[in-house]
Every structure is written in structure tokens, then in C-alpha cells.
Design a protein around this motif. Structure first.
Motif, mmCIF file in Angstrom:
data_model
loop_
_atom_site.group_PDB
_atom_site.id
_atom_site.type_symbol
_atom_site.label_atom_id
_atom_site.label_comp_id
_atom_site.label_asym_id
_atom_site.label_seq_id
_atom_site.Cartn_x
_atom_site.Cartn_y
_atom_site.Cartn_z
ATOM 1 N N THR A 1 12.593 9.390 -4.605
ATOM 2 C CA THR A 1 12.458 10.832 -4.772
ATOM 3 C C THR A 1 10.987 11.228 -4.745
ATOM 4 O OG1 THR A 1 12.170 11.008 -7.171
ATOM 5 C CG2 THR A 1 14.434 10.716 -6.353
ATOM 6 N N GLY A 2 10.761 12.532 -4.617
ATOM 7 C CA GLY A 2 9.406 13.053 -4.671
ATOM 8 C C GLY A 2 8.860 13.163 -6.072
ATOM 9 N N ILE A 3 9.632 12.750 -7.069
ATOM 10 C CA ILE A 3 9.143 12.769 -8.446
ATOM 11 C C ILE A 3 8.206 11.594 -8.696
ATOM 12 C CG2 ILE A 3 9.813 12.592 -10.871
ATOM 13 C CD1 ILE A 3 12.446 13.971 -10.101
ATOM 14 N N THR A 4 8.618 10.408 -8.294
ATOM 15 C CA THR A 4 7.846 9.203 -8.598
ATOM 16 C C THR A 4 6.417 9.255 -8.056
ATOM 17 O OG1 THR A 4 9.927 7.965 -8.632
ATOM 18 C CG2 THR A 4 7.909 6.682 -8.566
ATOM 19 N N PRO A 5 6.185 9.726 -6.833
ATOM 20 C CA PRO A 5 4.796 9.793 -6.364
ATOM 21 C C PRO A 5 3.913 10.733 -7.176
ATOM 22 C CG PRO A 5 6.317 9.961 -4.516
ATOM 23 C CD PRO A 5 7.131 10.088 -5.770
ATOM 24 N N ALA A 6 4.524 11.643 -7.940
ATOM 25 C CA ALA A 6 3.748 12.577 -8.754
ATOM 26 C C ALA A 6 3.287 11.960 -10.062
ATOM 27 C CB ALA A 6 4.589 13.819 -9.050
ATOM 28 N N LEU A 7 3.822 10.813 -10.439
ATOM 29 C CA LEU A 7 3.573 10.269 -11.772
ATOM 30 C C LEU A 7 2.225 9.582 -11.904
ATOM 31 C CD1 LEU A 7 7.102 8.775 -12.555
ATOM 32 C CD2 LEU A 7 6.182 11.008 -13.213
ATOM 33 N N SER A 8 1.792 8.892 -10.852
ATOM 34 C CA SER A 8 0.519 8.159 -10.903
ATOM 35 C C SER A 8 0.219 7.613 -9.517
ATOM 36 C CB SER A 8 0.591 6.997 -11.903
ATOM 37 O OG SER A 8 1.505 6.012 -11.456
ATOM 38 N N ASP A 9 -1.013 7.166 -9.331
ATOM 39 C CA ASP A 9 -1.387 6.552 -8.054
ATOM 40 C C ASP A 9 -0.593 5.272 -7.813
ATOM 41 O OD1 ASP A 9 -3.226 8.569 -7.606
ATOM 42 O OD2 ASP A 9 -4.951 7.393 -8.304
ATOM 43 N N SER A 10 -0.392 4.480 -8.867
ATOM 44 C CA SER A 10 0.328 3.214 -8.676
ATOM 45 C C SER A 10 1.802 3.456 -8.376
ATOM 46 C CB SER A 10 0.180 2.328 -9.918
ATOM 47 O OG SER A 10 0.812 2.899 -11.049
ATOM 48 N N ALA A 11 2.387 4.474 -9.005
ATOM 49 C CA ALA A 11 3.791 4.794 -8.715
ATOM 50 C C ALA A 11 3.940 5.306 -7.286
ATOM 51 C CB ALA A 11 4.302 5.828 -9.714
ATOM 52 N N ARG A 12 2.991 6.103 -6.851
ATOM 53 C CA ARG A 12 3.021 6.591 -5.464
ATOM 54 C C ARG A 12 2.907 5.426 -4.485
ATOM 55 N NH1 ARG A 12 -1.270 11.144 -4.214
ATOM 56 N NH2 ARG A 12 -0.167 11.891 -6.084
ATOM 57 N N ALA A 13 2.023 4.496 -4.778
ATOM 58 C CA ALA A 13 1.869 3.334 -3.911
ATOM 59 C C ALA A 13 3.150 2.504 -3.871
ATOM 60 C CB ALA A 13 0.696 2.480 -4.391
ATOM 61 N N ALA A 14 3.838 2.405 -5.005
ATOM 62 C CA ALA A 14 5.093 1.647 -5.047
ATOM 63 C C ALA A 14 6.142 2.273 -4.137
ATOM 64 C CB ALA A 14 5.611 1.574 -6.487
ATOM 65 N N VAL A 15 6.226 3.601 -4.160
ATOM 66 C CA VAL A 15 7.195 4.293 -3.316
ATOM 67 C C VAL A 15 6.900 4.052 -1.843
ATOM 68 C CG1 VAL A 15 7.991 6.567 -2.574
ATOM 69 C CG2 VAL A 15 7.759 6.056 -5.010
ATOM 70 N N PHE A 16 5.685 4.264 -1.436
ATOM 71 C CA PHE A 16 5.370 4.145 -0.015
ATOM 72 C C PHE A 16 5.446 2.699 0.461
ATOM 73 C CE2 PHE A 16 3.969 8.478 -0.511
ATOM 74 C CZ PHE A 16 4.211 9.034 0.739
ATOM 75 N N GLN A 17 5.083 1.754 -0.383
ATOM 76 C CA GLN A 17 5.214 0.353 0.024
ATOM 77 C C GLN A 17 6.677 -0.023 0.206
ATOM 78 O OE1 GLN A 17 2.735 -2.956 -1.595
ATOM 79 N NE2 GLN A 17 4.678 -3.706 -2.424
ATOM 80 N N ALA A 18 7.535 0.397 -0.725
ATOM 81 C CA ALA A 18 8.957 0.085 -0.600
ATOM 82 C C ALA A 18 9.557 0.734 0.645
ATOM 83 C CB ALA A 18 9.703 0.549 -1.847
ATOM 84 N N VAL A 19 9.170 1.969 0.921
ATOM 85 C CA VAL A 19 9.680 2.666 2.101
ATOM 86 C C VAL A 19 9.239 1.959 3.378
ATOM 87 C CG1 VAL A 19 9.423 4.797 3.443
ATOM 88 C CG2 VAL A 19 9.943 4.905 0.994
ATOM 89 N N GLU A 20 7.987 1.543 3.443
ATOM 90 C CA GLU A 20 7.515 0.849 4.642
ATOM 91 C C GLU A 20 8.196 -0.501 4.797
ATOM 92 O OE1 GLU A 20 5.884 1.987 7.062
ATOM 93 O OE2 GLU A 20 5.353 3.889 6.159
ATOM 94 N N THR A 21 8.424 -1.193 3.705
ATOM 95 C CA THR A 21 9.142 -2.469 3.765
ATOM 96 C C THR A 21 10.564 -2.263 4.271
ATOM 97 O OG1 THR A 21 7.829 -3.366 1.927
ATOM 98 C CG2 THR A 21 9.927 -4.452 2.403
ATOM 99 N N ALA A 22 11.221 -1.223 3.778
ATOM 100 C CA ALA A 22 12.581 -0.921 4.224
ATOM 101 C C ALA A 22 12.610 -0.582 5.711
ATOM 102 C CB ALA A 22 13.144 0.242 3.405
ATOM 103 N N ARG A 23 11.690 0.233 6.149
ATOM 104 C CA ARG A 23 11.647 0.630 7.557
ATOM 105 C C ARG A 23 11.446 -0.585 8.461
ATOM 106 N NH1 ARG A 23 9.958 5.680 9.347
ATOM 107 N NH2 ARG A 23 8.130 4.796 10.390
ATOM 108 N N ALA A 24 10.560 -1.473 8.051
ATOM 109 C CA ALA A 24 10.284 -2.658 8.862
ATOM 110 C C ALA A 24 11.496 -3.575 8.956
ATOM 111 C CB ALA A 24 9.098 -3.420 8.264
ATOM 112 N N ALA A 25 12.340 -3.533 7.906
ATOM 113 C CA ALA A 25 13.533 -4.393 7.883
ATOM 114 C C ALA A 25 14.772 -3.704 8.441
ATOM 115 C CB ALA A 25 13.801 -4.848 6.450
#
Length: 309
Positions: A131-155
Motif C-alpha cells: 500500500t501507499g501507507i508503508t512508504p510514508a512511514l520512513s525511508d527504510s519502510a519505503r525502501a522495503a516496499v520498492f525492493q519487494a516490488v522490484e523483486t516480484a517484478r523480476a520473478a
């Protein structure tokens, strides 16, 4: 694992009973809430295999979150953190206005990091939902979201995004570019009309679809929903129900859609389930307490009286 994987912050929820200013409330209930865990519980109640991951404090609220998720049949990966479990406070200021306050800056959930979301779990999922909530919580949470999304896309794993803009967490100017980038990486996107208007121009369906998602669903509360799925347009009206608590209705909608998608249902059936789940959720107090089962949805569809005997 296979099925739905989601992650984010789940909080304790304090809800004032009755209607009026918070300082006049004399009774309170305590539960749990969070967009991603609401979706996890909602999809699990509809029969989908679901994993939720997140950080909670080593406190009573964290204990409750872990127990509640597991009791609902969600495979909960609970990471204990030295910080506190976040808190949400809800009160109904008037009969028509529900106010939600957050106490989550520096919380355990906000300390989510990319290393918390295992790449193998992402690759093994059928759908990764963020969700768009998690990236709003902190820089590390935002990084977690985008890393997971990129990993999913690659797979080749389907990525689902619910925009879920929260004005109390970040400004529209800070949120817009991040949400746009997140939606551009999604296969499925859910948004309200006002949320879509933060970062796309013109009609929300077409504007969101232009960013790349093949499945775009615009949730519009009591007006139902519209969707553009693999090039086909849909519109579904919402049933007329008595609204008790609107919080969590959008999460119920998403849970219904994703559970049906995992079950192989066609788009029209997914949207019908989503609308019914959202309608059921608003009739019950709480973020996740009123999320329906399949039997509940069948009862809603067939009910001709207000008493089931």
C-alpha cells in the motif's frame, strides 16, 4: 508458499464508544488495525492462503497482533522490535464524521527495512500486495516496499498496489511522485478518485491505466466501483447498507478482489465479491472485526429479512 504476501504496519486500535468529543467518551474498545493486515485477514476469511509480515513492539499490543493474525489463519511473520507498537485512536465526533488519529512516528512498524522481507518469500508468492501507507512511514519502510516490488517484478510475480493516501502521514506533494512510481510498477492498482487525482490527470481509470497496470480498480464508496481490466471496462453499484464504521471497507474490498483472483474467478466475479465484502465491512464496528466469510457474503446476497433463523 504460494498465495498472497503482504507486509506493513499493524497497530493497536483504541475506539471510543458513542458519539461526541473524545473528552466526553466513557467507554473504549481495543483491537488491531492496519491496511495490510486487514487485507490479510479479509482474504484469509475468504479462503485464500495469506502471509503477513511486519514489525511490532515487545509489548501487549504486539502480542495481541500476533495472536489475532494467527487465529485468523494468516501465516504471520512477526518481527519483534525494541520500539513500541503503533497506535490508532478513533472517535465519532458526530454521527457523520469519524476521526482517526495516529501515534506511530518512530514505532516498531515504521522501522521495517528491506532485509525484513525475504526475497525467496516474494518470489514464491502468487501476488505481492503493498500500500501507499508503508512508504510514508520512513525511508527504510519505503525502501522495503520498492525492493519487494522490484523483486516480484523480476520473478514474474503479480504486484498489487492500493494507493491508500494518508494526509496525516505525509503531504500530497511528498506523496505524489512516490505513489506514481509505485503504481507504475504494479499489475493491479486500487485507488479512490481523489487519490488518483494526486498524481494523474483526467479520468482516474484512464490516467492510472496509462501508467502501466493491466488491472485498474477505482473504489468510490457508496457509489460502487469502476474498473478497467485487461482493456475491458466494468461498473458495479454498491448495495444499500446501514453504515456503522467505514474504516476498513476499502481493505475488505481489496481482500475480496484478490481472494477471488487467487481462486481463478473472472473480473466481473472478482468485482462483485469486492463490492459485497466492502458493503458487509461497513455494517460492523472495527477495522478487521467485521470482515466477511464466504457464508456471510452468501447471506448478504440472499437476505430478504433482517433476522436469520
Amino acid at each position: 508458499m504460494s498465495g498472497l504476501l503482504t507486509f506493513g504496519e499493524t497497530m493497536g486500535v483504541v475506539s471510543a464508544e458513542g458519539i461526541g468529543a473524545l473528552d466526553h467518551a466513557r467507554g473504549f474498545t481495543f483491537g488491531i488495525g492496519g491496511a495490510e493486515s486487514n487485507v490479510a485477514i479479509g482474504a484469509a476469511r475468504l479462503g485464500a492462503p495469506v502471509t503477513w509480515l511486519g514489525r511490532v513492539g515487545d509489548d501487549a499490543s504486539g502480542d495481541l497482533i500476533a495472536r489475532r493474525l494467527r487465529a485468523e489463519g494468516v501465516a504471520a511473520v512477526v518481527i519483534r522490535d525494541p520500539s513500541f507498537t503503533g497506535l490508532m485512536v478513533k472517535h465519532r465526533r458526530t454521527g457523520a464524521l469519524l476521526t482517526v488519529d495516529y501515534h506511530r512516528a518512530g514505532s516498531a512498524g515504521s522501522r521495517l527495512a528491506p532485509s525484513d522481507v525475504p526475497a525467496d518469500a516474494v518470489r514464491a508468492a502468487a501476488i505481492v500486495h503493498v500500500t501507499g501507507i508503508t512508504p510514508a512511514l520512513s525511508d527504510s519502510a519505503r525502501a522495503a516496499v520498492f525492493q519487494a516490488v522490484e523483486t516480484a517484478r523480476a520473478a514474474g510475480v503479480t504486484v498489487s498496489v492500493d494507493v491508500n493516501y494518508r494526509a496525516k502521514l505525509w503531504s500530497r506533494f511528498d506523496a505524489a511522485p512516490v505513489l506514481r512510481d509505485l503504481v507504475a510498477r504494479a499489475d493491479i492498482v486500487f485507488a479512490g478518485p481523489a487519490e488518483a487525482a494526486l498524481f494523474v490527470d483526467g479520468p482516474p481509470l484512464d490516467g492510472l491505466a496509462a501508467l502501466g497496470p493491466a488491472e485498474v480498480v477505482v473504489k468510490d464508496g457508496a457509489r460502487g466501483c469502476t474498473a478497467l481490466i485487461d482493456g475491458e471496462r466494468h461498473a458495479v453499484a454498491a448495495p444499500d447498507v446501514a453504515v456503522v464504521d467505514p474504516v476498513g471497507a476499502g481493505d475488505a474490498f481489496v481482500a475480496g478482489y484478490l481472494a477471488d483472483r487467487l481462486a481463478g474467478a473472472q473480473p466481473a466475479a472478482r468485482l462483485a465479491t469486492a463490492i459485497a465484502a466492502g458493503a458487509w465491512a461497513v455494517t460492523v464496528p472495527g477495522d478487521c472485526e467485521g470482515l466477511p466469510t464466504r457464508a456471510d457474503l452468501a447471506a448478504l446476497a440472499s437476505a430478504t429479512d433482517d433476522v436469520l433463523r
